[in-house]
Write an enzyme that holds these catalytic residues in place. Structure first.
Site, short mmCIF file in Angstrom:
data_model
loop_
_atom_site.label_atom_id
_atom_site.label_comp_id
_atom_site.label_asym_id
_atom_site.label_seq_id
_atom_site.Cartn_x
_atom_site.Cartn_y
_atom_site.Cartn_z
N GLU A 173 17.25 39.20 23.33
CA GLU A 173 17.82 39.08 21.98
C GLU A 173 16.99 38.18 21.07
O GLU A 173 17.47 37.67 20.05
CB GLU A 173 19.26 38.58 22.07
CG GLU A 173 20.18 39.47 22.90
CD GLU A 173 20.98 40.48 22.11
OE1 GLU A 173 21.38 40.20 20.99
OE2 GLU A 173 21.19 41.61 22.63
N HIS A 249 25.20 34.24 21.61
CA HIS A 249 23.80 33.76 21.59
C HIS A 249 23.83 32.24 21.70
O HIS A 249 24.76 31.60 21.20
CB HIS A 249 23.10 34.11 20.27
CG HIS A 249 22.84 35.57 20.08
ND1 HIS A 249 23.09 36.22 18.90
CD2 HIS A 249 22.34 36.50 20.92
CE1 HIS A 249 22.76 37.50 19.01
NE2 HIS A 249 22.31 37.69 20.23
N CYS A 369 21.28 32.59 11.96
CA CYS A 369 21.09 33.98 12.43
C CYS A 369 20.26 34.77 11.43
O CYS A 369 19.59 35.73 11.79
CB CYS A 369 22.43 34.70 12.55
SG CYS A 369 23.58 33.95 13.68
O1 SUG Z 1 24.49 40.76 17.31
N1 SUG Z 1 26.76 41.02 14.63
C1 SUG Z 1 25.56 40.42 15.20
C2 SUG Z 1 25.46 38.99 14.78
C3 SUG Z 1 24.13 38.37 15.16
C4 SUG Z 1 24.10 36.92 14.99
N2 SUG Z 1 22.84 36.42 15.36
C5 SUG Z 1 22.61 35.23 15.95
N3 SUG Z 1 23.57 34.55 16.53
N4 SUG Z 1 21.41 34.81 16.00
C6 SUG Z 1 25.56 40.53 16.73
O2 SUG Z 1 26.63 40.35 17.34
C7 SUG Z 1 28.21 42.88 14.05
C8 SUG Z 1 28.01 44.27 13.45
C9 SUG Z 1 29.30 44.99 13.17
O3 SUG Z 1 30.29 44.79 13.89
O4 SUG Z 1 29.30 45.80 12.22
C10 SUG Z 1 26.92 42.36 14.66
O5 SUG Z 1 26.12 43.12 15.13
#
Ligand code: SUG
Length: 445
Positions: A173, A249, A369
């Site tokens: 990731e 994460h 993020c």
């Molecule tokens: O991968 N949310 C992302 C958020 C990413 C956050 N990134 C970090 N923590 N670096 C994920 O969970 C939600 C999309 C939706 O439900 O439409 C989403 O993919």
């Protein structure tokens, strides 16, 4: 002289709440609520401007083209754009939503980047994340690879690796599970890789409810590929109980900058051993640990406020600042903690600034993020595509571009509207000219 450049993802035109990310409590809670793409993109742009005005080096990464019609065609949907979308919606609304996801905005998951000061061949190494834990996120990898190659195009300075094998053992990731500690950005650093599971060792603690997204196997492969010094590379196990409470994460519970690590006591399985290993690798530089206990900030509040998903940055006057989500100011535990932190002069964080990125937060994406950190020397910075570097002029252009092209609102039914597809093409075509990216999108071929 090396600088940390933050590459923020521009929020895409189809930003929506698909409820697609298992283990991400905000994403699941907000499934199918009305989204506001224009507001989301402007909130992201404001954050970039704020960082730029603080004197930080800022850059931008473009959104991906959505819906991903190639993905739907690959699954057997055929006909005109309208027919493809209608068939997909009839068979599986989740697939339709997946094809529209604007998740590429969270560029902390775009790649892992090692600065040239850490690598044996003194090049910047880049590995795009395969993001195989979630279908919608796995669709990002080919485009992200293309974009990173287009921006960091000079092979004299940049070594691009292919994403890791698309298999669960190598689930990766990107930078969201990667930190770096150093005396100064241009001195060799210690790279910290955080993983949630190990494919070969069943006995290791695993979360019970939610998936661990990063494997040790993936992190080890990246460290090998990036030619990192083993004595300056630390692998740490994420606490499985934290994953089960929504810490999908590591950057939800920890952030590093220079010699500081700011983290929650439940971030790592054996946090004392992790800190000892980091201190040993960083010596003679002293590791500055800012550990927050459960008593100060309960884990649930850390997750809902995203205190640790703040950007921890160095300001020109030699101090550090936290760029935190507004939610931190609104939570009584984190608000009290921030007060305590700023009163403690023995640590370098002197300012806490709040930014509003609520549209992204509702999908589990905080300030950290939304950015990919890339440490670049002056020569390396001069060798990248200069049009993606943030300036007041670029701000004005992007502000106008967003207001011209983005919809105010998107609800589920809008995903069947072929006009939205046209709008997306028109806007992204204009953006590639603004950012001098060439024809990177499939629809431009
Ligand atoms: O991968 N949310 C992302 C958020 C990413 C956050 N990134 C970090 N923590 N670096 C994920 O969970 C939600 C999309 C939706 O439900 O439409 C989403 O993919």
């Amino acid at each position: 002289m090396a600088t940390e450049v933050n590459f923020d993802g521009l929020v895409g035109l189809t930003h929506n709440y698909g409820g697609l990310a298992l283990g991400n409590t905000a994403s699941i809670k907000n499934k199918l609520i009305l989204s506001k793409p224009r507001q989301a993109a402007l909130q992201g742009l404001d954050k970039m401007k704020f960082c730029h005005d603080l004197g930080l080096a800022q850059a931008v990464l473009p959104p991906h083209s959505r819906p991903n019609l190639n993905f739907l065609k690959q699954l057997g949907f055929t006909g005109s754009t309208e027919q493809i979308l209608q068939q997909a919606e009839k068979e599986s609304p989740a697939l339709l939503v997946t094809s529209y996801s604007a998740s590429a905005m969270w560029t902390a998951n775009a790649a892992t980047v090692s600065p040239s000061a850490d690598t044996e061949d003194e090049k910047v190494h880049v590995t795009p994340a395969n993001l195989i834990s979630n279908l919608h996120r796995s669709l990002e990898t080919p485009m992200t690879t293309k974009i990173l190659n287009a921006i960091f195009h000079d092979r004299h300075y940049f070594h691009h690796h292919t994403p890791l094998p698309l298999q669960a053992n190598y689930s990766d990731e990107g930078a969201a599970n990667h930190g770096r500690l150093c005396l100064d950005y241009d001195s060799p650093g210690v790279e910290l890789f955080v993983y949630g599971k190990h494919s070969l060792d069943e006995a290791r603690a695993l979360p019970r409810h939610f998936p661990a997204r990063q494997t040790l196997d993936a992190s080890e492969a990246i460290a090998r590929l990036h030619l990192l010094q083993p004595s300056k590379t630390i692998f740490a196990h994420q606490h499985p109980r934290a994953i089960d409470q929504g810490v999908f994460h590591n950057d939800v519970l920890a952030v590093t900058n220079k010699s500081v690590i700011f983290y929650h006591e439940n971030a790592y399985l054996q946090h004392d051993a992790v800190m000892d290993a980091l201190q040993h690798a960083l010596a003679p530089t002293e590791l500055i640990r800012i550990c927050v206990s459960n008593e100060q900030v309960p884990l649930a509040d850390a997750v809902s406020s995203y205190l640790f998903n703040s950007q921890l940055v160095s300001i020109n006057d030699g101090t550090m600042a936290l760029i935190a989500p507004q939610e931190v100011a609104d939570n009584r535990h984190t608000q009290a903690f921030v007060k305590q932190l700023l009163a403690n002069n023995a640590q370098p964080i002197r300012h806490v600034h709040y930014v509003n990125c609520r549209q992204s937060m509702k999908n589990g994406g905080g300030p950290a993020c939304l950015r990919l950190r890339v440490v670049l020397t002056k020569e390396e910075q001069a060798a990248i595509n200069q049009c993606v570097l943030f300036t007041n002029d670029l701000y004005e252009k992007l502000f106008t571009w967003i207001n011209k092209h983005y919809r105010e609102k998107i609800c589920y039914d809008d995903l069947l509207d072929p006009l939205l597809v046209e709008e997306n093409y028109r806007a992204l075509d204009e953006l590639t000219q603004l950012l001098d990216l060439g024809c990177i999108y499939d629809f431009q071929q």
